[in-house]
Design a protein around this motif. Structure first.
Motif, mmCIF file in Angstrom:
data_model
loop_
_atom_site.group_PDB
_atom_site.id
_atom_site.type_symbol
_atom_site.label_atom_id
_atom_site.label_comp_id
_atom_site.label_asym_id
_atom_site.label_seq_id
_atom_site.Cartn_x
_atom_site.Cartn_y
_atom_site.Cartn_z
ATOM 1 N N GLY A 132 37.801 33.373 33.397
ATOM 2 C CA GLY A 132 37.999 33.919 34.733
ATOM 3 C C GLY A 132 37.738 35.412 34.823
ATOM 4 N N ALA B 261 43.498 33.867 34.542
ATOM 5 C CA ALA B 261 43.655 32.415 34.591
ATOM 6 C C ALA B 261 44.988 32.014 35.204
ATOM 7 C CB ALA B 261 43.541 31.848 33.180
ATOM 8 N N GLY C 280 45.042 34.068 39.113
ATOM 9 C CA GLY C 280 43.869 34.162 39.965
ATOM 10 C C GLY C 280 43.515 35.568 40.362
#
Length: 581
Positions: free
Chosen positions: A515, A482, A485
């Motif tokens: 993510g 998160a 990336g």
């Protein structure tokens, strides 16, 4: 300044040991004997030609004369030395023959129950509980209370503390232990009464115990609890090893593991040690012809087995061992194929073996249950050949077979002596990588390292998805994904019984929210346990990252190898991606 007495519980015991005592020959002594086999020299001439101190030359010559390999002769005013006929016979051997004396003696020792360190009896003054109470009836006293006690110790550290450098252990038998206490005095940050060596962990516990006592004007006594030495607190610290590594040392997929164990059985010179979490009769008997061929060459094979969280599979292993032992072919080779009757309670998967090619030992550590696998699943292990890290593996095998009651077996002695031999061997190739054994609870440190160090990608595989471990893994890797990336991919083979289909779907959705890509893999059947990040960091292990809990009462419940080398993570990830397709 408040003065506090602290009582440290210890076990005082005695070992009856059979030793071979005698210092092996040094390289300098060997070279001097070679020189004297070719020509006569004085001590001064040897020192000058060898560019070594004359004192070292004289000490070496004295030892060689005692062995009957060097003689003295006089030329004019110079005392010269030359090799005797027996000295000439051995001078050009690869190693000079050693003639140690066998000695049996008793060794008294002390093992503290707070940390588990081993001491010679003379290093500490210890007393019975009654004597301590009598001596401290007018003092402020803290009794350190271990929640678990025993002699679950590191045999390598045990012998390193109790034996001299020129002593080799042949056999040992415990003569029993008794519970005692070491009485220490704490004045501020000063601890009086500790043995004269660096003991940071024990000293820290003693200071914490003393500080736990509230300031009081009257003498009191209290308990201070610590986990103790059998609580799997990761006492077996490992160190980074600079090793030579080739990407071919990665053993990836089932077929590669089958080829690896067959090569071990084919190449072994004298010894093979296999630790498999559990044993399957069909798999074991399938390898038996290859074991028999190795045994005919004089190889001895030790089979160890360990822990399984599934009670049915544990019962299955015990049943398989019973049936295997009843087979006539096993009985015929029982002196060379030794199936040990006890469980080590460990989930580690290990092979250690030597080679008839060069006599050196190799080790395999990873995910494969060598004696129950059909070699159809995707597995991941690493082959280690550097003597120092192979010795680390052997030390942990010794810890696995060391009983909590202090019983010392012949196999422990074998492991201790093998480790000592390996420690003396030089590497065969220059190092190009750094590797380290990862034991039990230390696995969690590497999830945090991946979180802190990864710059492009985190990759993880686990045989199972369970309710215990995956939330903590998700929180660490999810935070990384998160924030930066970074690509985070987690794969698992199947969920445990406690995790139903709806829980699996929920876990996948929760991971995606953070993510993280969480993917079930049905083909190939996934059994590998891998953590890798970026291109050059990888940990291959026995721990199921998404279901296992390494914090357990077994010291070496899980064992893995972390390696930093060019391309190692990329190689593993690429291989797995190809296997999935």
């Amino acid at each position: 300044m408040m003065v506090v007495k602290v009582a440290v519980p210890v076990l005082r015991g005695k070992l009856s040991v059979l030793l071979e005592k005698g210092r092996p020959w040094s390289l300098v002594e060997h070279l001097i004997l070679e020189a004297l086999s070719r020509s006569e020299f004085s001590a001064t001439e040897l020192a000058a030609q060898g560019q070594i101190p004359r004192r070292v030359v004289i000490e070496s010559i004295i030892r060689l004369m005692r062995a009957g390999w060097v003689q003295l002769s006089k030329h004019e005013n110079t005392m010269c030395f030359s090799a005797t006929e027996s000295g000439k016979e051995v001078a050009f051997f690869s190693e000079l023959p050693n003639f140690p004396k066998r000695v049996r003696k008793s060794i008294s020792f002390i093992v503290d129950q707070a940390v588990g360190q081993v001491f010679r009896n003379r290093e500490w003054i210890v007393e019975t509980e009654g004597v301590v109470r009598e001596r401290t009836k007018n003092d402020t006293l803290v009794w350190i209370h271990p929640e678990s006690e025993g002699l679950k110790i590191d045999p390598g550290a045990f012998t390193a503390s109790l034996l001299e450098d020129d002593e080799k252990l042949i056999d040992a038998a415990s003569a029993g232990v008794s519970r005692r206490f070491a009485l220490l005095t704490v004045r501020g940050e000063i601890v009086e009464g500790l043995p004269d060596r660096e003991l940071p962990e024990l000293r820290k516990i003693v200071l914490q115990a003393a500080k736990s006592f509230p300031v009081s004007s009257k003498p009191e006594q209290k308990l201070y609890s610590v986990p103790g030495i059998t609580a799997g607190s990761g006492k077996a610290e490992t160190v980074d090893r600079r090793i030579h590594f080739d990407l071919k040392d990665l053993i990836l997929d089932g077929e590669a593991h089958k080829k690896a164990i067959l090569k071990v059985l084919h190449d072994a010179k004298s010894r093979i040690y296999i630790h498999s979490t559990f044993i399957g009769k069909d798999s074991f008997m399938g390898l038996l012809p290859h074991m028999e061929a190795a045994i005919k060459r004089g190889v001895q094979i030790h089979v160890l087995w360990g822990q399984n969280d599934d009670p049915e599979e544990l019962i299955s292993t015990r049943r398989a061992i019973g049936e295997i032992r009843e087979d006539d072919r096993i009985r015929d080779v029982s002196g060379s194929l030794i199936i040990h009757p006890f469980s080590t309670k460990s989930h580690a998967k290990i092979i250690v073996a030597d080679s008839k090619v060069d006599g050196r030992f190799v080790a395999f550590v990873g995910s494969c249950n060598w004696l129950s696998s059909g070699f159809h699943s995707y597995e991941a292990s690493i082959r280690l050949s550097d003597p120092q890290i192979v010795a680390d593996v052997v030390d942990n095998l010794a810890r696995l077979v060391c009983a909590e009651n202090g019983i010392w077996s012949e196999l422990i002695t074998e492991f201790v002596n093998l480790s000592k031999l390996l420690r003396k061997q030089p590497p065969t190739q220059p190092p190009n990588a750094v590797a380290r054994l990862v034991i039990g609870p230390r696995h969690g440190d590497y999830i945090l390292r991946a979180r802190d160090e990864a710059t492009s990608r985190v990759f993880l595989t686990s045989h199972r998805l369970g309710p215990t471990a995956y939330p903590s893994v998700f929180s660490a890797i999810g935070a990384l994904a998160a924030k930066n990336g970074i690509m985070a991919e987690l794969y698992f083979g199947r969920s445990t019984g406690a995790v139903k289909n709806r829980h699996t779907v929920q876990a996948i959705n929760d991971a995606a929210t953070s993510g993280v890509t969480l993917v079930p893999v049905s083909s190939p059947r996934l059994h590998a346990k891998i953590l890798a990040w970026d291109s050059r960091s990888a940990l291959l292990t026995s721990l199921n990252w998404l279901s296992g809990d390494p914090v357990d009462g077994v010291d070496v419940k899980e064992l893995g190898v972390f390696i930093e080398a060019d391309g190692v993570a990329s190689k593993i990830i690429d291989n797995f991606e190809c296997a999935k397709e």
